[in-house]
Design a protein around this motif. Structure first.
Motif, PDB file in Angstrom:
ATOM      1  N   TYR A 425       9.042  38.252 -15.501  1.00 32.39           N
ATOM      2  CA  TYR A 425       9.657  38.244 -14.177  1.00 32.39           C
ATOM      3  C   TYR A 425      10.518  36.994 -14.085  1.00 32.39           C
ATOM      4  N   GLU A 426      11.509  37.048 -13.228  1.00 36.32           N
ATOM      5  CA  GLU A 426      12.387  35.884 -13.055  1.00 36.32           C
ATOM      6  C   GLU A 426      11.724  34.856 -12.144  1.00 36.32           C
ATOM      7  N   PHE A 510      10.728  42.004  -4.088  1.00 32.22           N
ATOM      8  CA  PHE A 510      11.801  41.834  -5.069  1.00 32.22           C
ATOM      9  C   PHE A 510      11.373  42.467  -6.396  1.00 32.22           C
ATOM     10  N   THR A 511      12.318  43.082  -7.080  1.00 31.00           N
ATOM     11  CA  THR A 511      11.978  43.606  -8.399  1.00 31.00           C
ATOM     12  C   THR A 511      11.812  42.422  -9.352  1.00 31.00           C
ATOM     13  N   ARG A 512      11.157  42.661 -10.472  1.00 34.49           N
ATOM     14  CA  ARG A 512      10.818  41.563 -11.372  1.00 34.49           C
ATOM     15  C   ARG A 512      12.039  40.859 -11.961  1.00 34.49           C
ATOM     16  N   SER A 592       6.609  52.173 -14.683  1.00 33.43           N
ATOM     17  CA  SER A 592       7.769  51.298 -14.827  1.00 33.43           C
ATOM     18  C   SER A 592       7.371  49.832 -14.702  1.00 33.43           C
ATOM     19  N   GLY A 593       6.101  49.566 -14.412  1.00 27.88           N
ATOM     20  CA  GLY A 593       5.645  48.184 -14.282  1.00 27.88           C
ATOM     21  C   GLY A 593       6.328  47.459 -13.145  1.00 27.88           C
ATOM     22  N   ARG A 600       7.818  48.698  -1.443  1.00 29.28           N
ATOM     23  CA  ARG A 600       8.902  49.280  -0.654  1.00 29.28           C
ATOM     24  C   ARG A 600       8.520  50.638  -0.081  1.00 29.28           C
ATOM     25  N   TYR A 601       7.703  51.338  -0.821  1.00 31.81           N
ATOM     26  CA  TYR A 601       7.213  52.618  -0.318  1.00 31.81           C
ATOM     27  C   TYR A 601       6.377  52.388   0.944  1.00 31.81           C
TER      28      TYR A 601
END
Length: 656
Positions: A425-426, A510-512, A592-593, A600-601
């Motif tokens: 992850y960032e 946030f996405t990874r 998708s990890g 978000r769902y």
RNA sequence: GCACCCGUAGCUCAGGUGGAUAGAGCAUUUGCCUUCUAAGCAAAGGGUCACAGGUUCGAGUCCUGUCGGGUGCACCA
């Protein structure tokens, strides 16, 4: 083989939506085989617009060329041939070449209501290991560490919800330079004895004290020499400095566990580097590496006298200069070497094991173990030996992770190498505005940037506990002003639940791959796309249910026809449909990890319900049948959202 | 120099395995509290999906290149 069937009281997986999706694609696939003699994977997708129906199949596009027919024609033939063939499907429609499916709403709702579509999930004996948190035990945790821990913990919860057996590990590097620096600070700068440090370590915010000390000493000229001397002592395991190292590391680990527990994060086992050293894990690994010729002894060049792994093992087009030192010329092993040994142990391939002792028992009764070097006082428990391993580590360490994986491959374990996943992850960086708010002085260079990287060395960062405290304080103000009638204790509990939710959601949305530009004001907001918004929807749903003392037996009062009639209303149907998609979303998020997908769902569900709540007055509904449907939907929503939130590590408060 | 990530609305970000009219939150403007809690709902404005090619029935999504931004490339962890 032992196969455990576990029936959850909260049913899991393979729900109505899921099975309908599968039966549709299977039916279409069969139809294509028998009537066209073609074998193509039939994929389903969600239509862009709800008016197109509940499910869309683009299969006609894929077949157009092969069958030499226009997509529209194919789709029409499919629609004609499949109509009336699948239970739960009311109609097929063709639009723009798509084969759109309309569900039988009454059947669908009834199916959910009676739970016919549920299957239980089978537990496998295969174990997945997730390693996360891994904070150097020399200072307080900051928000960057929180992203790691929350991401890891949530992923664990998600996999467990899918029926996977998961073991959570938190690796403790208690013999590294970072601990050494703080020990050096106590010894050389503060002139403290080990006993005095032990006394200091009793204070609850010892991690804060070390935070300041670390940033102070890390910037001193003399630190290099001190560090070497301290490391020497720590590695030998003897002397006052070594003793002090243990005092510091153990106390800080305790602080970290407390911080994480505030957020609902727990661990099964803490493997420590000191045991990896003392139990000579590396010696075994070293022999294996030499035996398999995964590393070689360099006799010339800049790496002369070292054992190195050739760059070609982990990098394409690698040259001599890309080789990675595994054992230094002075005979000591590098971090990567130790990590390969640790990784082997995780897969049960090392031929050695730790001893363990109980470190703490969590409020929910589960136990956290820590590695120990001797049999005395140890407990017979088993850790490691997983079939797949997730390492939650930020993307800056991807190079080292590649080397570790290459090590596994070179040792003849390609399967394990494939199942050794860098869950990367960032980083979390700070906005300059937030730095100013925190009173952090910025260089001219940093001021010009959009984000400022945190640094333990510089003491630049937002401490986890400070942020949690601020969030609680803020939530407390809101709760107090809305619910003065409740007890202080109860209000504080709710405020804490809101704060934890807010923080977890913030770091999960946030996405990874996205760098989080941490903005304090944004993080402290409880409005819009935030955790509290989602919680609020759940609380409101529960409020409605609470006002109905005796909920009807929905199974008997809601026959298919009633459901079908009421669900003709489009937005009601859409809400039900969204709510029933949880398991599909969860599965996709695990595969998708990407925990952000589940977060978000949850937000989307909350949005849907908030609108429902506003548009329909459930309790005031005069038509009894309709009221019952609305009530049932409210209950179903509340259950599903709570399940979603629990999987995200978020509680639903009693009130808000 | 090499490798990885990012570039979508003023800002922060979503946009499974390519699909129908590109979405959300914040901010701005404007409505809605005698109501199951307004931490809410509704509406408006806001877009050349960095740029240029390519692949094909179809590209924000895949490929190549260019330009920006970030991060790595130790006998530190």
């Amino acid at each position: 083989m032992i196969s455990l069937k576990v029936q959850y009281s909260v049913a899991i997986l393979k729900t109505v939506f899921h099975s309908l999706e599968r039966s549709i694609s299977r039916a279409v696939s069969n139809y294509l085989q028998t009537n066209y003699a073609v074998d193509v994977p039939v994929t389903t997708e969600q239509p862009k617009q709800s008016s197109f129906g509940e499910m869309a199949l683009p299969v006609a596009f894929q077949l157009a060329k092969q069958l030499k027919k226009a997509p529209v024609m194919i789709a029409k033939e499919l629609a004609a041939g499949l109509t009336g063939q699948i239970e739960g499907v009311a109609a097929f429609e063709v639009a723009n070449g798509y084969l759109n499916v309309r569900f039988d709403r009454g059947w669908f709702a009834r199916e959910i209501l009676t739970g016919n579509g549920f299957e239980t999930q089978e537990f496998s004996i295969r174990k997945t290991i997730v390693e996360h948190t891994n904070i150097n035990p020399n200072k307080a945790a900051h928000i960057g560490h929180l992203r790691n821990a929350i991401l890891g913990d949530t992923f664990v919860r998600m996999m467990k919800a899918m029926g996977t057996r998961v073991e959570t590990q938190n690796y403790i590097d208690n013999t590294g330079v970072q601990v050494a620096d703080v020990v050096a600070a106590f010894h050389f700068v503060e002139k403290k004895t080990a006993a005095e440090v032990a006394e200091l370590a009793k204070q609850p915010r010892f991690d804060y004290l070390c935070w300041d000390l670390y940033s102070k000493v890390a910037q001193m000229e003399e630190v290099k020499g001190w560090r070497t001397e301290t490391l020497h002592s720590i590695e030998s395991g003897e002397g006052a400095l070594s003793e002090m190292g243990h005092v510091v590391a153990d106390a800080i680990v305790d602080c970290h566990l407390n911080t994480m527990l505030r957020l609902g994060i727990q661990y099964d086992v803490l493997p420590r580097e000191s045991e990896i050293l003392h139990l000579k894990f590396w010696a075994n690994c070293f022999e294996l590496l030499k035996e398999k010729q995964a590393i070689y002894f360099e006799t010339e060049g800049k790496n002369k006298g070292c054992w190195v792994m050739p760059g070609s093992a982990f990098r394409e087009n690698a040259g001599e200069e890309d080789s990675k030192v595994i054992v230094r010329s002075n005979g000591t092993v590098t971090y990567v070497g130790k990590d390969i040994a640790y990784q082997l142990w995780k897969f049960g391939l090392l031929g050695k094991d730790f001893y363990y002792r109980k470190l703490r028992t969590y409020p929910n009764g589960s136990v956290c173990y820590v590695s120990t070097a001797t049999r005395e006082g140890s407990e017979r428990v088993q850790f490691g030996g997983g079939t797949s391993v997730y390492n939650v580590i930020d993307s800056r360490q991807s190079y080292l992770q590649d080397v570790v994986v290459a090590g596994l491959k070179a040792l003849g374990y390609p399967n394990q190498a494939d199942k050794s996943i860098h869950f990367s992850y960032e980083m979390v960086a700070l906005t300059p505005r937030t730095c100013v708010e925190l009173g952090i002085e910025l260089s001219e260079e940093d001021k010009a940037k959009t984000t400022v990287e945190m640094s333990g060395r510089k003491g630049l960062g937002v401490k986890a506990d400070d942020l949690i405290d601020q969030l609680i304080e803020r939530a407390q103000v809101e709760v107090d002003s809305r619910h003065a009638e409740k007890s202080q204790e109860s209000r504080t509990k709710v405020a804490e639940q809101i704060a934890v939710c807010s923080l977890r959601y913030f770091l999960l949305k946030f996405t990874r791959t996205s760098v989080i530009a941490f903005d304090l004001q944004e993080a402290l907001s409880f409005e819009g796309e935030t955790g509290p918004y989602v919680q609020y929807a759940a609380v409101r749903a529960n409020n409605i249910l609470r006002k109905v003392p005796n909920l009807p037996d929905f199974k008997s009062v809601l026959p298919e026809e009633v459901l079908r009639t009421v669900l003709e209303t489009e937005d009601l149907w859409q809400l039900l449909l969204d709510v029933s998609r949880l398991e599909s979303v969860l599965e996709a998020a695990v595969n998708s990890g990407e925990p952000a997908a589940l977060a978000r769902y949850a937000f989307q569900l909350a949005q849907g319900f908030s609108k429902f709540y506003h548009d329909y007055r459930v309790l005031d509904e005069a038509d009894e049948a309709r009221r019952n449907v609305l009530l049932w939907m409210t209950m179903h929503f509340a259950k599903q959202l709570e399940k979603t939130l629990n999987t995200l590590g978020i509680a639903v408060p009693e009130y808000m």
